[in-house]
Enzyme design. Structure first.
Site, PDB file in Angstrom:
ATOM      1  N   PHE A  90      38.046  34.266  39.724  1.00 21.92           N
ATOM      2  CA  PHE A  90      38.031  34.527  40.961  1.00 21.92           C
ATOM      3  C   PHE A  90      36.868  34.239  42.001  1.00 21.92           C
ATOM      4  CE2 PHE A  90      38.103  37.885  44.639  1.00 21.92           C
ATOM      5  CZ  PHE A  90      39.274  37.656  45.067  1.00 21.92           C
ATOM      6  N   ASN A 185      36.682  45.828  42.478  1.00 20.34           N
ATOM      7  CA  ASN A 185      37.451  45.007  43.415  1.00 20.34           C
ATOM      8  C   ASN A 185      38.780  44.504  42.382  1.00 20.34           C
ATOM      9  OD1 ASN A 185      38.775  43.285  45.150  1.00 20.34           O
ATOM     10  ND2 ASN A 185      37.264  41.733  44.892  1.00 20.34           N
ATOM     11  N   PRO A 186      39.543  45.289  42.261  1.00 16.34           N
ATOM     12  CA  PRO A 186      40.776  45.008  41.441  1.00 16.34           C
ATOM     13  C   PRO A 186      41.733  44.213  42.058  1.00 16.34           C
ATOM     14  CG  PRO A 186      41.288  47.069  42.555  1.00 16.34           C
ATOM     15  CD  PRO A 186      39.708  46.595  43.160  1.00 16.34           C
TER      16      PRO A 186
HETATM   17  N1  SAM Z   1      34.862  41.577  40.854  1.00 15.50           N
HETATM   18  C1  SAM Z   1      34.938  40.244  41.198  1.00 15.50           C
HETATM   19  C2  SAM Z   1      34.822  39.738  42.586  1.00 15.50           C
HETATM   20  O1  SAM Z   1      34.652  41.036  43.429  1.00 15.50           O
HETATM   21  O2  SAM Z   1      34.758  38.715  42.974  1.00 15.50           O
HETATM   22  C3  SAM Z   1      36.424  39.783  40.720  1.00 15.50           C
HETATM   23  C4  SAM Z   1      37.465  40.586  41.578  1.00 15.50           C
HETATM   24  S1  SAM Z   1      39.223  39.819  41.156  1.00 15.50           S
HETATM   25  C5  SAM Z   1      39.773  40.403  42.511  1.00 15.50           C
HETATM   26  C6  SAM Z   1      39.822  41.059  39.731  1.00 15.50           C
HETATM   27  C7  SAM Z   1      39.101  40.928  38.412  1.00 15.50           C
HETATM   28  O3  SAM Z   1      39.704  41.874  37.586  1.00 15.50           O
HETATM   29  C8  SAM Z   1      39.474  39.664  37.709  1.00 15.50           C
HETATM   30  O4  SAM Z   1      38.381  39.031  37.226  1.00 15.50           O
HETATM   31  C9  SAM Z   1      40.481  39.962  36.456  1.00 15.50           C
HETATM   32  O5  SAM Z   1      40.551  39.068  35.313  1.00 15.50           O
HETATM   33  C10 SAM Z   1      40.195  41.391  36.428  1.00 15.50           C
HETATM   34  N2  SAM Z   1      41.017  42.351  35.993  1.00 15.50           N
HETATM   35  C11 SAM Z   1      42.415  42.406  36.190  1.00 15.50           C
HETATM   36  N3  SAM Z   1      43.129  43.262  35.908  1.00 15.50           N
HETATM   37  C12 SAM Z   1      42.121  43.837  34.936  1.00 15.50           C
HETATM   38  C13 SAM Z   1      42.350  45.281  34.167  1.00 15.50           C
HETATM   39  N4  SAM Z   1      43.529  46.036  33.767  1.00 15.50           N
HETATM   40  N5  SAM Z   1      40.956  45.760  33.818  1.00 15.50           N
HETATM   41  C14 SAM Z   1      39.825  44.922  33.807  1.00 15.50           C
HETATM   42  N6  SAM Z   1      39.708  43.936  34.526  1.00 15.50           N
HETATM   43  C15 SAM Z   1      40.698  43.448  35.066  1.00 15.50           C
HETATM   44  N1  GLN Z   2      41.038  39.305  49.124  1.00 13.21           N
HETATM   45  C1  GLN Z   2      42.098  38.594  48.239  1.00 13.21           C
HETATM   46  C2  GLN Z   2      42.958  37.633  48.623  1.00 13.21           C
HETATM   47  O1  GLN Z   2      42.499  36.581  49.414  1.00 13.21           O
HETATM   48  C3  GLN Z   2      42.563  39.371  47.195  1.00 13.21           C
HETATM   49  C4  GLN Z   2      41.588  40.380  46.651  1.00 13.21           C
HETATM   50  C5  GLN Z   2      42.237  41.090  45.417  1.00 13.21           C
HETATM   51  O2  GLN Z   2      43.214  41.207  45.070  1.00 13.21           O
HETATM   52  N2  GLN Z   2      41.190  42.015  44.978  1.00 13.21           N
HETATM   53  O3  GLN Z   2      44.037  37.542  48.848  1.00 13.21           O
END
Ligand code: SAM
Ligand code: GLN
Length: 272
Positions: A90, A185-186
């Site tokens: 991401f 940030n899930p």
């Molecule tokens: N923290 C980073 C940022 O803000 O750029 C990445 C955010 S991205 C929206 C969500 C992240 O959560 C991804 O890297 C994904 O692989 C991880 N993820 C998704 N489900 C998860 C879970 N159940 N437990 C831990 N990590 C998870």
């Molecule tokens: N902001 C993201 C988007 O562009 C979504 C991020 C997230 O799911 N944490 O849609």
């Protein structure tokens, strides 16, 4: 062909797809020549080898087709840091910088010593917090690819961040007692949402969280006893304020915060 001519061709290829074709053309050039922007601009009259031109044009076409620029340059920027990123991980968003601000303020106020970042992706939040505070930071992700990229970024900045693999709270269980603050940030996008083409190039599990986008929160908070007396700060989508208030009402005190675009984007939960 001269660099100047190549630059013009790239700009032309990119102008349909991008709001800043000149800047993106330079980004593609920095990637294919391994030179800085400043150097490129000084060497605009130099000849460029044919294979470099071909590569640059093919990357610009890929970008024009909606592929994220950050995956082409393998670089992104967050909280003043330059971070490595690549396809499958991401790309950090500017809104999320405010989550770091909220966390740092709280760390200072409460004197927290141990913080966990769940779903760390590139490691952006964890690294920013580790560099700006005295905290020990744990960072987790389910994705091996994300953890590889995060490891590279942690080493680059020699940040005090320990990386752990696993879902939700599971990788933190052995140390959870000592963790005072959890940030995340899930994924929170509903599966039915229509996202722009470039966003759809990002990993599915980083973005989507079930029909209403709340699956991650539901699972994460399913055993509140594990979270007693901890503070949690998470990113969310503006439409999720009411559903989250309902979902979390028995767990403790919830406060919502807006992002720099004046949209409700974060909540803080102080678990009872
Ligand atoms: N923290 C980073 C940022 O803000 O750029 C990445 C955010 S991205 C929206 C969500 C992240 O959560 C991804 O890297 C994904 O692989 C991880 N993820 C998704 N489900 C998860 C879970 N159940 N437990 C831990 N990590 C998870
Ligand atoms: N902001 C993201 C988007 O562009 C979504 C991020 C997230 O799911 N944490 O849609």
């Amino acid at each position: 062909m001269k660099l100047r001519e190549l630059y013009t061709i790239l700009k032309d290829v990119l102008k349909e797809a991008s709001e800043s074709p000149g800047s993106e053309a330079l980004s593609v050039l920095t990637k294919v020549t391994s030179q800085t922007r400043e150097r490129l601009l000084m060497n605009f009259e130099e000849e460029v080898p044919e294979e470099v031109c071909q590569l640059a044009i093919s990357l610009a076409k890929k970008r024009a087709g909606g592929y994220p620029l950050q995956y082409i340059t393998e670089r992104c920027y967050f909280y003043g840091l330059e971070l490595h990123v690549r396809e499958g991980v991401f790309v950090p968003r500017i809104e999320t910088e405010m989550l770091v601000e909220l966390a740092l303020k709280l760390i200072e106020e409460k004197g927290f010593k141990m913080v966990a970042d769940v779903g760390t992706g590139t490691g952006c939040i964890a690294i920013a917090i580790a560099l700006e505070s005295e905290c020990e930071v744990l960072a987790t992700d389910i994705s091996e690819r994300a953890l590889e990229v995060a490891r590279c970024n942690v080493e680059r900045y020699r940040a005090r961040v320990r990386l752990l693999k696993g879902a939700y709270l599971s990788p933190l269980l052995p140390v959870l007692n000592d963790v005072q603050l959890i940030v995340s940030n899930p994924p929170y996008v509903p599966t039915s949402a229509e996202l722009p083409f470039d966003v759809l190039k990002e990993p599915y599990e980083a973005l989507f969280a079930g029909e209403d986008g709340l699956d991650f929160y539901r699972n994460f908070f399913s055993d509140p006893s594990l979270l007693a007396r901890k503070t949690i700060i998470m990113e969310m989508s503006p439409e999720q304020e009411e559903p989250l208030r309902t979902l979390l009402k028995d767990l403790g005190t919830i406060t919502f915060f807006k992002d720099q675009f004046n949209r409700t984007r974060f909540f803080r939960l102080d678990v009872a």
